[in-house]
Design a protein around this motif. Structure first.
Motif, PDB file in Angstrom:
ATOM      1  N   SER A 154    -133.354 -50.328  -1.207  1.00 40.04           N
ATOM      2  CA  SER A 154    -134.609 -50.933  -0.734  1.00 40.04           C
ATOM      3  C   SER A 154    -135.721 -50.740  -1.757  1.00 40.04           C
ATOM      4  CB  SER A 154    -135.042 -50.291   0.581  1.00 40.04           C
ATOM      5  OG  SER A 154    -134.082 -50.504   1.573  1.00 40.04           O
ATOM      6  N   THR A 169    -140.279 -51.925  -2.194  1.00 39.77           N
ATOM      7  CA  THR A 169    -141.437 -52.477  -1.478  1.00 39.77           C
ATOM      8  C   THR A 169    -141.975 -53.704  -2.194  1.00 39.77           C
ATOM      9  OG1 THR A 169    -142.965 -51.009  -2.636  1.00 39.77           O
ATOM     10  CG2 THR A 169    -142.131 -50.256  -0.498  1.00 39.77           C
ATOM     11  N   LEU A 224    -141.190 -53.172   3.370  1.00 41.03           N
ATOM     12  CA  LEU A 224    -139.907 -52.796   2.813  1.00 41.03           C
ATOM     13  C   LEU A 224    -139.005 -54.020   2.712  1.00 41.03           C
ATOM     14  CD1 LEU A 224    -138.397 -50.202   1.953  1.00 41.03           C
ATOM     15  CD2 LEU A 224    -137.458 -50.135   4.259  1.00 41.03           C
ATOM     16  N   THR A 276    -135.061 -55.004   1.893  1.00 44.53           N
ATOM     17  CA  THR A 276    -133.717 -54.457   1.753  1.00 44.53           C
ATOM     18  C   THR A 276    -132.720 -55.596   1.616  1.00 44.53           C
ATOM     19  OG1 THR A 276    -134.347 -52.624   3.202  1.00 44.53           O
ATOM     20  CG2 THR A 276    -131.995 -52.931   2.789  1.00 44.53           C
ATOM     21  N   HIS A 299    -136.779 -58.182   5.465  1.00 53.63           N
ATOM     22  CA  HIS A 299    -138.133 -57.665   5.303  1.00 53.63           C
ATOM     23  C   HIS A 299    -138.443 -56.790   6.509  1.00 53.63           C
ATOM     24  CE1 HIS A 299    -139.341 -61.323   2.635  1.00 53.63           C
ATOM     25  NE2 HIS A 299    -138.325 -60.645   2.163  1.00 53.63           N
ATOM     26  N   GLY A 300    -138.870 -55.575   6.265  1.00 51.64           N
ATOM     27  CA  GLY A 300    -139.156 -54.649   7.354  1.00 51.64           C
ATOM     28  C   GLY A 300    -137.992 -53.711   7.583  1.00 51.64           C
ATOM     29  N   GLN A 301    -137.931 -53.172   8.795  1.00 56.47           N
ATOM     30  CA  GLN A 301    -136.928 -52.159   9.076  1.00 56.47           C
ATOM     31  C   GLN A 301    -136.180 -52.447  10.361  1.00 56.47           C
ATOM     32  OE1 GLN A 301    -139.492 -48.726   9.144  1.00 56.47           O
ATOM     33  NE2 GLN A 301    -139.031 -48.269   7.015  1.00 56.47           N
ATOM     34  N   GLN A 342    -131.212 -47.551  11.708  1.00 50.08           N
ATOM     35  CA  GLN A 342    -130.016 -47.361  10.878  1.00 50.08           C
ATOM     36  C   GLN A 342    -128.729 -47.453  11.687  1.00 50.08           C
ATOM     37  OE1 GLN A 342    -129.617 -47.031   7.547  1.00 50.08           O
ATOM     38  NE2 GLN A 342    -131.782 -47.481   7.311  1.00 50.08           N
ATOM     39  N   PRO A 374    -136.166 -57.467  12.582  1.00 49.29           N
ATOM     40  CA  PRO A 374    -136.919 -56.505  11.766  1.00 49.29           C
ATOM     41  C   PRO A 374    -138.419 -56.704  11.945  1.00 49.29           C
ATOM     42  CG  PRO A 374    -135.840 -58.153  10.376  1.00 49.29           C
ATOM     43  CD  PRO A 374    -135.441 -58.430  11.786  1.00 49.29           C
ATOM     44  N   ILE A 401    -142.214 -56.249  10.393  1.00 51.77           N
ATOM     45  CA  ILE A 401    -142.960 -56.070   9.147  1.00 51.77           C
ATOM     46  C   ILE A 401    -144.450 -56.063   9.459  1.00 51.77           C
ATOM     47  CG2 ILE A 401    -141.215 -57.119   7.668  1.00 51.77           C
ATOM     48  CD1 ILE A 401    -142.922 -59.633   7.596  1.00 51.77           C
TER      49      ILE A 401
END
Length: 173
Positions: A29, A31, A77, A79, A96-98, A101, A140, A142
């Motif tokens: 990942s 930014t 972020l 990824t 984009h984003g998270q 996991q 995700p 953002i």
């Protein structure tokens, strides 16, 4: 030509808005910054400035940010995500984003909804993913331009617009 060139996997760019395949994993990942447009930043800055001037007269402490800080925009972020379809072709898309996991595991069957990015050299962007193995839809998150500016500044801008509107109405009426 060395061995890495002979066995290098070919990564494709997908053009369809839906990709169904096996999740291969997340890549490293990094930014990326989103720039805030000058008209938006300037309008919020000026409107908040009106409220800050009134607050200064009433001896209230305003939250002050420079126009340069507003224009810089939020960082989010990015990824790269790799998928392999039934034909064995590997695709790379950007998330984009998270996501949590634990939401995706290597080998999970997923269906991804994508969207092209404004820069045609970048891979398509992941908008939503459905983990077909667990039947879990994932989106995700953002940061946005508005969350970057913050509630305090946006509230000041709203007060500034109301004050300017009231003064304009009084002057015209």
């Amino acid at each position: 030509m060395d061995d890495t060139e002979l066995h290098r996997e070919r990564i494709l760019r997908h053009v369809s808005p839906i990709i169904t395949g096996r999740f291969l994993g997340f890549q490293a990942s990094y930014t990326r910054e989103v720039r805030v447009g000058r008209p938006i930043a300037l309008a919020v800055f000026v409107a908040a400035g009106i409220a800050q001037m009134i607050g200064a007269l009433l001896r209230m402490k305003p939250s002050r940010r420079t126009l340069k800080e507003l224009r810089k925009g939020p960082e989010f972020l990015v990824t790269p995500v790799r998928l392999r379809d039934d034909l064995g072709q590997t695709y790379e898309i950007e998330m984009h984003g998270q996501l949590p996991q634990s939401a995706l595991h290597r080998g999970d069957l997923v269906q991804v909804r994508t969207q092209p990015q404004s820069d045609p050299t970048l891979p398509v962007r992941l908008v939503q993913v459905v983990n077909l193995t667990t039947m879990q839809p994932l989106t995700p998150r953002i940061p946005t331009q508005w969350s970057h500016m913050g509630p305090a500044l946006l509230l000041q801008a709203a007060v500034g617009v109301a004050i300017a509107g009231g003064l304009l109405a009084a002057w015209l009426g």
